[in-house]
Design a protein around this motif. Structure first.
Motif, PDB file in Angstrom:
ATOM      1  N   SER A 187      45.742  45.036  46.799  1.00 40.11           N
ATOM      2  CA  SER A 187      46.633  45.710  47.775  1.00 40.11           C
ATOM      3  C   SER A 187      46.204  47.056  48.015  1.00 40.11           C
ATOM      4  O   SER A 187      45.237  47.320  47.519  1.00 40.11           O
ATOM      5  CB  SER A 187      48.084  46.034  46.881  1.00 40.11           C
ATOM      6  OG  SER A 187      47.682  46.936  45.852  1.00 40.11           O
ATOM      7  N   LEU A 188      46.734  47.633  49.180  1.00 40.95           N
ATOM      8  CA  LEU A 188      46.390  48.832  49.520  1.00 40.95           C
ATOM      9  C   LEU A 188      46.232  50.017  48.551  1.00 40.95           C
ATOM     10  O   LEU A 188      45.386  50.895  48.137  1.00 40.95           O
ATOM     11  CB  LEU A 188      47.314  49.532  50.647  1.00 40.95           C
ATOM     12  CG  LEU A 188      47.484  48.753  51.980  1.00 40.95           C
ATOM     13  CD1 LEU A 188      48.410  49.423  52.776  1.00 40.95           C
ATOM     14  CD2 LEU A 188      45.894  48.967  52.682  1.00 40.95           C
ATOM     15  N   GLU A 189      47.238  49.836  47.782  1.00 39.88           N
ATOM     16  CA  GLU A 189      47.169  50.959  46.580  1.00 39.88           C
ATOM     17  C   GLU A 189      46.172  50.709  45.561  1.00 39.88           C
ATOM     18  O   GLU A 189      45.596  51.674  44.987  1.00 39.88           O
ATOM     19  CB  GLU A 189      48.617  50.818  45.763  1.00 39.88           C
ATOM     20  CG  GLU A 189      49.756  51.420  46.467  1.00 39.88           C
ATOM     21  CD  GLU A 189      50.231  50.667  47.607  1.00 39.88           C
ATOM     22  OE1 GLU A 189      49.963  49.385  47.721  1.00 39.88           O
ATOM     23  OE2 GLU A 189      50.604  51.112  48.859  1.00 39.88           O
ATOM     24  N   GLU A 190      45.956  49.513  45.071  1.00 40.36           N
ATOM     25  CA  GLU A 190      44.952  49.086  44.549  1.00 40.36           C
ATOM     26  C   GLU A 190      43.294  49.705  44.770  1.00 40.36           C
ATOM     27  O   GLU A 190      42.347  50.108  44.136  1.00 40.36           O
ATOM     28  CB  GLU A 190      44.604  47.730  43.878  1.00 40.36           C
ATOM     29  CG  GLU A 190      45.831  47.259  43.173  1.00 40.36           C
ATOM     30  CD  GLU A 190      45.793  45.678  42.810  1.00 40.36           C
ATOM     31  OE1 GLU A 190      45.538  45.276  41.753  1.00 40.36           O
ATOM     32  OE2 GLU A 190      46.024  44.886  43.863  1.00 40.36           O
ATOM     33  N   ALA A 213      43.004  51.999  46.968  1.00 45.06           N
ATOM     34  CA  ALA A 213      42.882  53.558  46.880  1.00 45.06           C
ATOM     35  C   ALA A 213      42.569  54.145  45.744  1.00 45.06           C
ATOM     36  O   ALA A 213      41.603  55.105  45.311  1.00 45.06           O
ATOM     37  CB  ALA A 213      44.335  54.029  47.390  1.00 45.06           C
ATOM     38  N   ALA A 214      43.297  53.402  44.699  1.00 47.66           N
ATOM     39  CA  ALA A 214      42.793  53.917  43.291  1.00 47.66           C
ATOM     40  C   ALA A 214      41.212  53.666  42.618  1.00 47.66           C
ATOM     41  O   ALA A 214      40.840  54.389  42.330  1.00 47.66           O
ATOM     42  CB  ALA A 214      43.640  53.067  42.194  1.00 47.66           C
ATOM     43  N   GLN A 254      39.297  56.175  44.813  1.00 45.75           N
ATOM     44  CA  GLN A 254      39.312  57.494  44.216  1.00 45.75           C
ATOM     45  C   GLN A 254      38.680  57.840  42.704  1.00 45.75           C
ATOM     46  O   GLN A 254      38.042  58.790  42.295  1.00 45.75           O
ATOM     47  CB  GLN A 254      40.707  58.094  43.690  1.00 45.75           C
ATOM     48  CG  GLN A 254      41.531  58.236  45.017  1.00 45.75           C
ATOM     49  CD  GLN A 254      43.177  58.247  44.639  1.00 45.75           C
ATOM     50  OE1 GLN A 254      43.616  58.025  43.706  1.00 45.75           O
ATOM     51  NE2 GLN A 254      43.949  58.160  45.833  1.00 45.75           N
ATOM     52  N   GLN A 310      45.279  52.299  57.500  1.00 50.32           N
ATOM     53  CA  GLN A 310      45.720  52.515  56.200  1.00 50.32           C
ATOM     54  C   GLN A 310      44.563  52.051  55.389  1.00 50.32           C
ATOM     55  O   GLN A 310      44.565  52.828  54.394  1.00 50.32           O
ATOM     56  CB  GLN A 310      47.102  51.411  55.994  1.00 50.32           C
ATOM     57  CG  GLN A 310      48.354  51.611  56.613  1.00 50.32           C
ATOM     58  CD  GLN A 310      48.346  50.995  57.907  1.00 50.32           C
ATOM     59  OE1 GLN A 310      47.427  51.031  58.702  1.00 50.32           O
ATOM     60  NE2 GLN A 310      49.670  50.478  58.136  1.00 50.32           N
ATOM     61  N   ARG A 366      42.568  54.752  52.716  1.00 50.57           N
ATOM     62  CA  ARG A 366      42.362  54.329  51.367  1.00 50.57           C
ATOM     63  C   ARG A 366      40.944  54.134  50.822  1.00 50.57           C
ATOM     64  O   ARG A 366      40.815  53.723  49.565  1.00 50.57           O
ATOM     65  CB  ARG A 366      43.459  53.218  50.892  1.00 50.57           C
ATOM     66  CG  ARG A 366      44.922  53.681  51.237  1.00 50.57           C
ATOM     67  CD  ARG A 366      45.804  52.450  51.375  1.00 50.57           C
ATOM     68  NE  ARG A 366      47.280  52.991  51.081  1.00 50.57           N
ATOM     69  CZ  ARG A 366      47.726  53.348  52.328  1.00 50.57           C
ATOM     70  NH1 ARG A 366      47.278  53.895  53.364  1.00 50.57           N
ATOM     71  NH2 ARG A 366      48.819  53.659  52.064  1.00 50.57           N
ATOM     72  N   ASN A 387      43.448  46.587  37.844  1.00 49.12           N
ATOM     73  CA  ASN A 387      43.761  47.914  37.391  1.00 49.12           C
ATOM     74  C   ASN A 387      44.954  48.041  36.476  1.00 49.12           C
ATOM     75  O   ASN A 387      45.053  48.604  35.421  1.00 49.12           O
ATOM     76  CB  ASN A 387      43.873  49.140  38.317  1.00 49.12           C
ATOM     77  CG  ASN A 387      42.567  49.481  39.010  1.00 49.12           C
ATOM     78  OD1 ASN A 387      41.413  49.248  38.412  1.00 49.12           O
ATOM     79  ND2 ASN A 387      42.824  50.118  40.190  1.00 49.12           N
ATOM     80  N   HIS A 388      46.088  47.374  36.929  1.00 45.03           N
ATOM     81  CA  HIS A 388      47.357  47.341  36.031  1.00 45.03           C
ATOM     82  C   HIS A 388      46.870  46.609  34.457  1.00 45.03           C
ATOM     83  O   HIS A 388      47.507  46.995  33.676  1.00 45.03           O
ATOM     84  CB  HIS A 388      48.535  46.743  36.562  1.00 45.03           C
ATOM     85  CG  HIS A 388      48.451  45.338  36.932  1.00 45.03           C
ATOM     86  ND1 HIS A 388      47.807  44.627  37.923  1.00 45.03           N
ATOM     87  CD2 HIS A 388      48.883  44.252  36.246  1.00 45.03           C
ATOM     88  CE1 HIS A 388      47.950  43.571  37.713  1.00 45.03           C
ATOM     89  NE2 HIS A 388      48.476  43.069  36.428  1.00 45.03           N
TER      90      HIS A 388
END
Length: 733
Positions: A147-150, A152-153, A156, A233, A237, A521-522
């Motif tokens: 996902s976009l959030e994964e 980005a993490a 970072q 997006q 990210r 990651n989760h």
């Protein structure tokens, strides 16, 4: 904006490479006649590879070579170096690799050549990215399921270039985790020969009843990806390279798709804004270039779902013929490289032509002009001859003629002057990319395996149910038990493992914990919270991915407690050396090697699977959710193909992925003695869909085979079903 981003295009032929570069791609990825994941593409011959590198560099672009298959011993020892050497010396920008051994081979023997970890390495989390970056990868091609959030993490946490697919075909399976084509038809996706069984019809069943509608005939066939609207997006990210799939597509498709993505990437780079709308006209263009029942934005905004699947029509469709005028006009504008030139024709001096392009400057001299007997040469004639640059990549931006009156110069001399000048200019410009390699390598396995002196063959077994574990604890034949992550819910995991561990110690057995196939990651966050306690309830861990391996090493688990499964492929001595240099305790023989290849392999420290329903696919999709509804309860479904063959499917709800198993179990009981003779000291049974009673029956059959050398018919009768030797006899191309 000052942000640098890359649009990466596929090229299956030289003409397509030229098309995508001129359409606006910043780089192209291409395959040679060996080691590429598109073995059925036309690909580039050796001469064309060198041409492609130069063509891209002249236009300020890059070329990446796909070496993204798993290499057999002989290929790595005898062919890889000579294949890469000319490209390396020509100035190749990077190689894309799947094989960990190939990565280390390239790192050691081709200094300065960038290594991109292929999406076939199934890297999905921060620890996997960090592990491969530490081991020499300058770029990670992330799994398509993130996902976009994964993303980005990951960006970072790790300072490495990230590449993602933004357009083209999607695999149903996590890339690099598919054996469907290989085990069913002998065409391995890990060798670039996938037969795409995911595009065939299947019926989904549960407890004998059909799930979903009758028209949902293609439950494993994803739509094509189109993420052009998500470019801002993704860039924000941390994505650096935006990759278009399609090395087997035609030039019209590749160049056309590149032109649309170039437009919107440039728009973002100019404004830095999110939310710019993609026009209806451009969406239609992309559809017309090719699609599968429309497009999906993939996993960037959702975990999975039926809207991503082409249930009724798996074929690739083209719409109305796309208008190529804009693409062709843009390509023509980019085709020639503009140079500055000065031609000096003076009395009693050799003619002199000076060319300048970027930081390069060359001057060549030719014949000396002579006084004209009849007619003097004119500026227009010289200008006309010099502007005939058709066979070169150059054209004049400005051309100054310094001509004294009353001189004659043969036009043949002007042509020769032009040819030499442009040739030297090209040579000087490309010289900055050239390299020299060192001496040819000696490929030898130098891992420290002296500690593996025990000649006893140990029997290990993995379990995915509590019932199977109970049987294994009671069986003296089994010395080590692998407990799958799916056996216990997350709430019961620690207590369940502690109970199993205590019982195992009483039986003098070792317990290994199998981390999930998919380790995002989760998943890492959860296991970080229990790892130290889990470590006290296990003698070691079995890692199935670079993410899991990197996680264990990063979180304090000693390397000698870690074994790696067949998913972390050790096809060659070089790949074994790469893993064992980390200090790991053991590896698993890859499932696609045949007996001859296993015999030639360094097998000390290796374990081999000799029984089990082999996993054909590991998928982020869920056939139950896609055809009925998600219950969040682990369970079993079936896929029934057009011949009535049944493939079990298991929902792993802790991490939310499906495993599709082969229709028949692997059984190599007749060859255990042979395996002992080639250095195999641990053999493993993999219990997945079997009941406890079936597991007990199979263990008894193995014990009898070890004692008496049971024949094939007796094994077939004992199993009460047909079985397969997998690739043990046939292997893959």
């Amino acid at each position: 904006m000052t942000q640098q981003l890359e649009l990466l295009a596929p090229a299956g032929t030289p003409q397509i490479l030229k098309s995508v570069i001129l359409a606006g791609a910043d780089a192209a990825y291409i395959g040679g006649n060996r080691f590429g994941a598109r073995a059925y593409a036309k690909n580039f011959n050796d001469e064309e590879l060198l041409w492609a590198i130069d063509f891209a560099h002249l236009h300020g672009k890059k070329v990446y070579l796909t070496v993204n298959t798993l290499l057999k011993e002989r290929e790595l020892e005898e062919q890889l170096y000579e294949f890469l050497l000319p490209c390396y010396e020509q100035g190749l920008d990077a190689v894309i690799v799947q094989d960990f051994g190939v990565m280390q081979f390239v790192r050691r023997n081709f200094k300065g050549l960038a290594i991109h970890a292929s999406t076939q390495m199934t890297v999905l989390g921060t620890e996997g990215v960090r592990f491969l970056e530490k081991e020499g990868a300058s770029r990670i091609v992330l799994g398509r399921e993130l996902s976009l959030e994964e993303i980005a993490a990951i960006h970072q946490a790790v300072p490495v270039e990230l590449e993602v697919f933004v357009h083209g075909a999607l695999c149903y399976c996590y890339s690099g985790q598919c054996l469907f084509s290989s085990l069913i038809g002998g065409r391995s996706g890990n060798r670039g020969r996938c037969a795409q069984p995911c595009r065939l019809p299947y019926q989904v069943r549960e407890k004998g009843a059909q799930l979903g509608q009758r028209q949902q005939a293609y439950p494993l066939s994803p739509r094509d990806l189109c993420a052009v609207s998500l470019l801002p997006q993704l860039a924000k990210r941390g994505v650096f390279s935006f990759k278009i799939e399609g090395r087997m597509k035609q030039a019209e498709y590749a160049a056309g798709v590149v032109s649309v993505y170039r437009k919107y990437l440039d728009r973002y780079l100019a404004s830095g804004r999110e939310g710019d709308t993609v026009s209806k006209e451009d969406k239609k263009k992309l559809l017309n270039f090719g699609n599968r029942s429309g497009f999906t934005e993939g996993y960037f905004g959702q975990w999975n779902g039926p809207d991503m699947i082409t249930f009724d029509k798996p074929g690739h469709e083209k719409g109305e013929s796309a208008d190529r005028k804009e693409v062709d006009a843009a390509a023509k504008a980019r085709e020639k490289l503009l140079v500055r030139g000065i031609l000096s024709v003076k009395r009693e001096k050799p003619v002199e032509l000076t060319l300048e392009y970027q930081d390069c400057r060359v001057t060549v001299t030719g014949e000396t002009a002579v006084p004209a007997a009849k007619r003097s040469v004119t500026d227009a004639e010289l200008m006309s001859k010099l502007n005939k640059t058709g066979n070169t990549p150059f054209a004049f931006d400005t051309l100054e003629i310094e001509l004294e009156d009353g001189l004659f110069l043969p036009m043949g001399a002007v042509n020769e002057l032009r040819r030499q000048a442009f040739g030297r200019l090209q040579e000087q410009f490309l010289s900055g990319y050239r390299r020299k390699a060192g001496s040819p390598p000696e490929v030898r396995y130098d891992g420290n395996l002296k500690k593996y002196k025990d000649k006893t063959v140990r029997v290990t077994a993995s379990a995915e149910t509590k019932e199977q574990i109970s049987v294994l604890l009671e069986t003296p034949l089994v010395s080590e038990i692998y407990v799958d992550s799916s056996v216990f819910s997350r709430n019961d995991m620690l207590s369940g493992m502690q109970e199993v561990y205590q019982k195992a110690k009483k039986s003098e057995k070792q317990i290994y914990y199998i981390l999930p196939f998919v380790f995002r990651n989760h998943t890492a966050v959860f296991y970080a919270s229990i790892l130290q306690k889990l470590n006290l309830a296990a003698d070691g861990f079995l890692a199935k991915s670079y993410d899991a391996l990197g996680f264990l090493l990063e979180h304090g688990i000693q390397a000698h407690q870690i074994r790696i499964d067949f998913n972390l492929n050790t096809w060659s001595a070089e790949s074994k050396r790469a893993f064992y240099s980390l200090g790991i305790a053991g590896d698993t023989v890859p499932l696609e090697l045949n007996r001859k290849e296993i015999r030639a392999r360094v097998n000390l420290g290796s374990e081999m699977l000799i029984y089990g329903y082999l996993p054909l696919m590991i998928s982020a999709q869920c056939i139950r959710r896609n055809t009925a509804a998600c219950t969040h309860i682990p369970g079993m479904q079936e896929l029934c193909d057009r011949y009535g063959v049944i493939f079990p499917v298991k929902n792993h709800c802790n991490e939310c992925y499906n495993v599709i198993y082969n229709s028949r179990p692997l059984c190599l009981f007749p060859f255990v003695g042979e395996l002992k003779g080639v250095g195999i000291r641990r053999v493993r049974l993999s219990f997945t869909v079997e009941s406890g009673a079936q597991a007990k029956q199979i263990l008894a059959l193995l014990g009898h085979a070890l004692d008496t050398g049971t024949g094939v018919e007796e094994i077939r009768e004992g199993l009460s079903k047909e079985f397969t030797y997998g690739h043990y006899k046939r292997g893959v191309e």
